[in-house]
Design an enzyme around this catalytic site. Structure first.
Site, PDB file in Angstrom:
ATOM      1  N   SER A   1       0.854  -1.192   0.000  1.00 29.40           N
ATOM      2  CA  SER A   1       0.000   0.000   0.000  1.00 29.40           C
ATOM      3  C   SER A   1       0.886   1.236   0.000  1.00 29.40           C
ATOM      4  O   SER A   1       2.058   1.165   0.380  1.00 29.40           O
ATOM      5  CB  SER A   1      -0.852  -0.019   1.265  1.00 29.40           C
ATOM      6  OG  SER A   1      -1.423   1.248   1.502  1.00 29.40           O
TER       7      SER A   1
ATOM      8  N   TYR B   1      -2.510  -1.021  10.779  1.00 25.95           N
ATOM      9  CA  TYR B   1      -2.602  -1.609   9.438  1.00 25.95           C
ATOM     10  C   TYR B   1      -1.307  -1.419   8.653  1.00 25.95           C
ATOM     11  O   TYR B   1      -0.930  -2.248   7.855  1.00 25.95           O
ATOM     12  CB  TYR B   1      -3.769  -0.948   8.700  1.00 25.95           C
ATOM     13  CG  TYR B   1      -3.799  -1.145   7.209  1.00 25.95           C
ATOM     14  CD1 TYR B   1      -4.227  -2.348   6.647  1.00 25.95           C
ATOM     15  CD2 TYR B   1      -3.407  -0.127   6.351  1.00 25.95           C
ATOM     16  CE1 TYR B   1      -4.278  -2.511   5.278  1.00 25.95           C
ATOM     17  CE2 TYR B   1      -3.452  -0.291   4.989  1.00 25.95           C
ATOM     18  CZ  TYR B   1      -3.886  -1.475   4.457  1.00 25.95           C
ATOM     19  OH  TYR B   1      -3.929  -1.641   3.096  1.00 25.95           O
TER      20      TYR B   1
HETATM   21  P1  NDP Z   1     -10.999  -6.606   0.858  1.00 26.34           P
HETATM   22  O1  NDP Z   1     -11.356  -6.299   2.266  1.00 26.34           O
HETATM   23  O2  NDP Z   1     -12.016  -6.447  -0.204  1.00 26.34           O
HETATM   24  O3  NDP Z   1     -10.393  -8.049   0.769  1.00 26.34           O
HETATM   25  C1  NDP Z   1      -9.493  -8.491   1.748  1.00 26.34           C
HETATM   26  C2  NDP Z   1      -9.489  -9.953   1.647  1.00 26.34           C
HETATM   27  O4  NDP Z   1      -8.599 -10.487   2.623  1.00 26.34           O
HETATM   28  C3  NDP Z   1     -10.866 -10.536   1.911  1.00 26.34           C
HETATM   29  O5  NDP Z   1     -11.134 -11.435   0.886  1.00 26.34           O
HETATM   30  C4  NDP Z   1     -10.680 -11.238   3.236  1.00 26.34           C
HETATM   31  O6  NDP Z   1     -11.451 -12.408   3.347  1.00 26.34           O
HETATM   32  C5  NDP Z   1      -9.227 -11.620   3.169  1.00 26.34           C
HETATM   33  N1  NDP Z   1      -8.698 -11.949   4.453  1.00 26.34           N
HETATM   34  C6  NDP Z   1      -8.595 -11.145   5.526  1.00 26.34           C
HETATM   35  N2  NDP Z   1      -8.076 -11.821   6.538  1.00 26.34           N
HETATM   36  C7  NDP Z   1      -7.861 -13.084   6.109  1.00 26.34           C
HETATM   37  C8  NDP Z   1      -7.335 -14.257   6.717  1.00 26.34           C
HETATM   38  N3  NDP Z   1      -6.947 -14.259   7.980  1.00 26.34           N
HETATM   39  N4  NDP Z   1      -7.261 -15.385   6.004  1.00 26.34           N
HETATM   40  C9  NDP Z   1      -7.680 -15.400   4.718  1.00 26.34           C
HETATM   41  N5  NDP Z   1      -8.184 -14.325   4.086  1.00 26.34           N
HETATM   42  C10 NDP Z   1      -8.263 -13.179   4.783  1.00 26.34           C
HETATM   43  O7  NDP Z   1      -9.707  -5.726   0.538  1.00 26.34           O
HETATM   44  P2  NDP Z   1      -8.984  -5.344  -0.810  1.00 26.34           P
HETATM   45  O8  NDP Z   1      -9.315  -6.253  -1.916  1.00 26.34           O
HETATM   46  O9  NDP Z   1      -9.201  -3.893  -0.980  1.00 26.34           O
HETATM   47  O10 NDP Z   1      -7.479  -5.541  -0.355  1.00 26.34           O
HETATM   48  C11 NDP Z   1      -6.592  -6.430  -0.984  1.00 26.34           C
HETATM   49  C12 NDP Z   1      -5.185  -6.013  -0.692  1.00 26.34           C
HETATM   50  O11 NDP Z   1      -4.977  -4.689  -1.184  1.00 26.34           O
HETATM   51  C13 NDP Z   1      -4.850  -5.980   0.787  1.00 26.34           C
HETATM   52  O12 NDP Z   1      -3.538  -6.486   0.953  1.00 26.34           O
HETATM   53  C14 NDP Z   1      -4.882  -4.513   1.119  1.00 26.34           C
HETATM   54  O13 NDP Z   1      -4.043  -4.186   2.204  1.00 26.34           O
HETATM   55  C15 NDP Z   1      -4.376  -3.904  -0.179  1.00 26.34           C
HETATM   56  N6  NDP Z   1      -4.739  -2.515  -0.330  1.00 26.34           N
HETATM   57  C16 NDP Z   1      -6.056  -2.152  -0.400  1.00 26.34           C
HETATM   58  C17 NDP Z   1      -6.389  -0.821  -0.516  1.00 26.34           C
HETATM   59  C18 NDP Z   1      -7.805  -0.360  -0.589  1.00 26.34           C
HETATM   60  O14 NDP Z   1      -8.052   0.848  -0.482  1.00 26.34           O
HETATM   61  N7  NDP Z   1      -8.779  -1.230  -0.805  1.00 26.34           N
HETATM   62  C19 NDP Z   1      -5.359   0.232  -0.560  1.00 26.34           C
HETATM   63  C20 NDP Z   1      -4.000  -0.273  -0.517  1.00 26.34           C
HETATM   64  C21 NDP Z   1      -3.722  -1.591  -0.388  1.00 26.34           C
HETATM   65  P3  NDP Z   1     -12.813 -12.378   4.185  1.00 26.34           P
HETATM   66  O15 NDP Z   1     -13.787 -11.656   3.308  1.00 26.34           O
HETATM   67  O16 NDP Z   1     -13.129 -13.801   4.348  1.00 26.34           O
HETATM   68  O17 NDP Z   1     -12.537 -11.667   5.462  1.00 26.34           O
END
Ligand code: NDP
Length: 233
Positions: free
Chosen positions: A134, A147
């Site tokens: 990020s 985070y």
């Molecule tokens: P979402 O919240 O849409 O997706 C996050 C995903 O991580 C979900 O599918 C969630 O599954 C999964 N997850 C969380 N904890 C676990 C766990 N313990 N085991 C397995 N799966 C897990 O977020 P994004 O798609 O937006 O984020 C994806 C990546 O992008 C992340 O690394 C985030 O830090 C990064 N990012 C996102 C930004 C944003 O603004 N969206 C900005 C910068 C970086 P479940 O639904 O089952 O909890």
């Protein structure tokens, strides 16, 4: 990008960037192992893209991850995408939130990368690992203290494996909307961005595919900012 015949591992695909990355990898011809902790999301994803190999596990649980992925077989491409966003200002960060964040956002990246890299080394094949980080790894943003994603941009530890990151600004996913719910913060972030907008999921997925593919064969220990110029200002 043609990723045909290669086997990739993408945790987690339930929503947002992970889900669309799995679909794009599948559409590019790769075999995909899709990892999530939510079974229903894996079921619906398997219907959307038949042929993926779903694995349901909480990546914050070391032992469960070992059991679920320890014998996953040969992997050529890895996307470390799982993360939690537990919003707490610095003075209120709890031990539980900190531990959970570290376990999911950092420790699982090390654990899964170890498993996959060992296989690549044993087979003597080239591999590519992309860590979804990020802009927060490089710039402090209010309320995202625990985070704060680590700069997992470690240059490749062996010559055959490339390791890179993508660093998005706010992406309009479930997680991103939790940031944009802070109206003043969202306004500030957008106004500070030269392109004056947030990222779409597709913007991030395109960069991930590029870094996984041979189109980026000489890119290693590096990263792509998907931030509309935010960090340039
Ligand atoms: P979402 O919240 O849409 O997706 C996050 C995903 O991580 C979900 O599918 C969630 O599954 C999964 N997850 C969380 N904890 C676990 C766990 N313990 N085991 C397995 N799966 C897990 O977020 P994004 O798609 O937006 O984020 C994806 C990546 O992008 C992340 O690394 C985030 O830090 C990064 N990012 C996102 C930004 C944003 O603004 N969206 C900005 C910068 C970086 P479940 O639904 O089952 O909890």
């Amino acid at each position: 990008v043609d990723l045909g015949y290669r086997r990739s591992l993408c945790p987690p695909p339930s929503t947002g960037i992970g889900r669309d990355t799995v679909k794009a990898l599948r559409d590019s011809g790769a075999q995909v192992v899709a990892v999530s902790r939510t079974k229903e999301d894996l079921v619906s994803l398997s219907k959307e893209r038949p042929g993926i190999e779903p694995v349901c596990v909480d990546l914050g649980d070391w032992e469960a991850t070992e059991r679920a992925l320890g014998n996953i077989g040969p992997i050529d491409l890895l996307v470390n995408n799982a993360a939690v966003l537990l919003e707490q200002p610095f003075l209120e960060v709890s031990k539980e939130a900190f531990d959970r964040t570290i376990n999911v956002n950092l420790r699982s990246v090390i654990q899964v990368s170890q498993m996959v890299a060992k296989g690549m080394i044993a087979r003597g094949v080239p591999g590519s690992i992309v860590n979804v980080s990020s802009i927060v790894s490089r710039a402090a943003i209010f309320c995202l203290t625990s985070y704060k994603k680590p700069r997992l941009r470690a240059a490749s530890f062996v010559s055959q494996i490339r390791v890179n990151t993508v660093n998005p600004t706010v992406v309009l996913t479930h997680m991103g909307r939790r940031v944009t719910n802070h109206t003043e913060l969202a306004k500030y972030l957008k106004e500070r961005t030269p392109l004056n907008k947030f990222a779409e999921v597709e913007d991030v997925v395109n960069s991930i595919l590029f870094l996984l593919s041979d189109k980026s064969a000489m890119t290693n220990g590096s990263g792509i900012l998907v931030d509309g110029g935010y960090l340039a200002c």
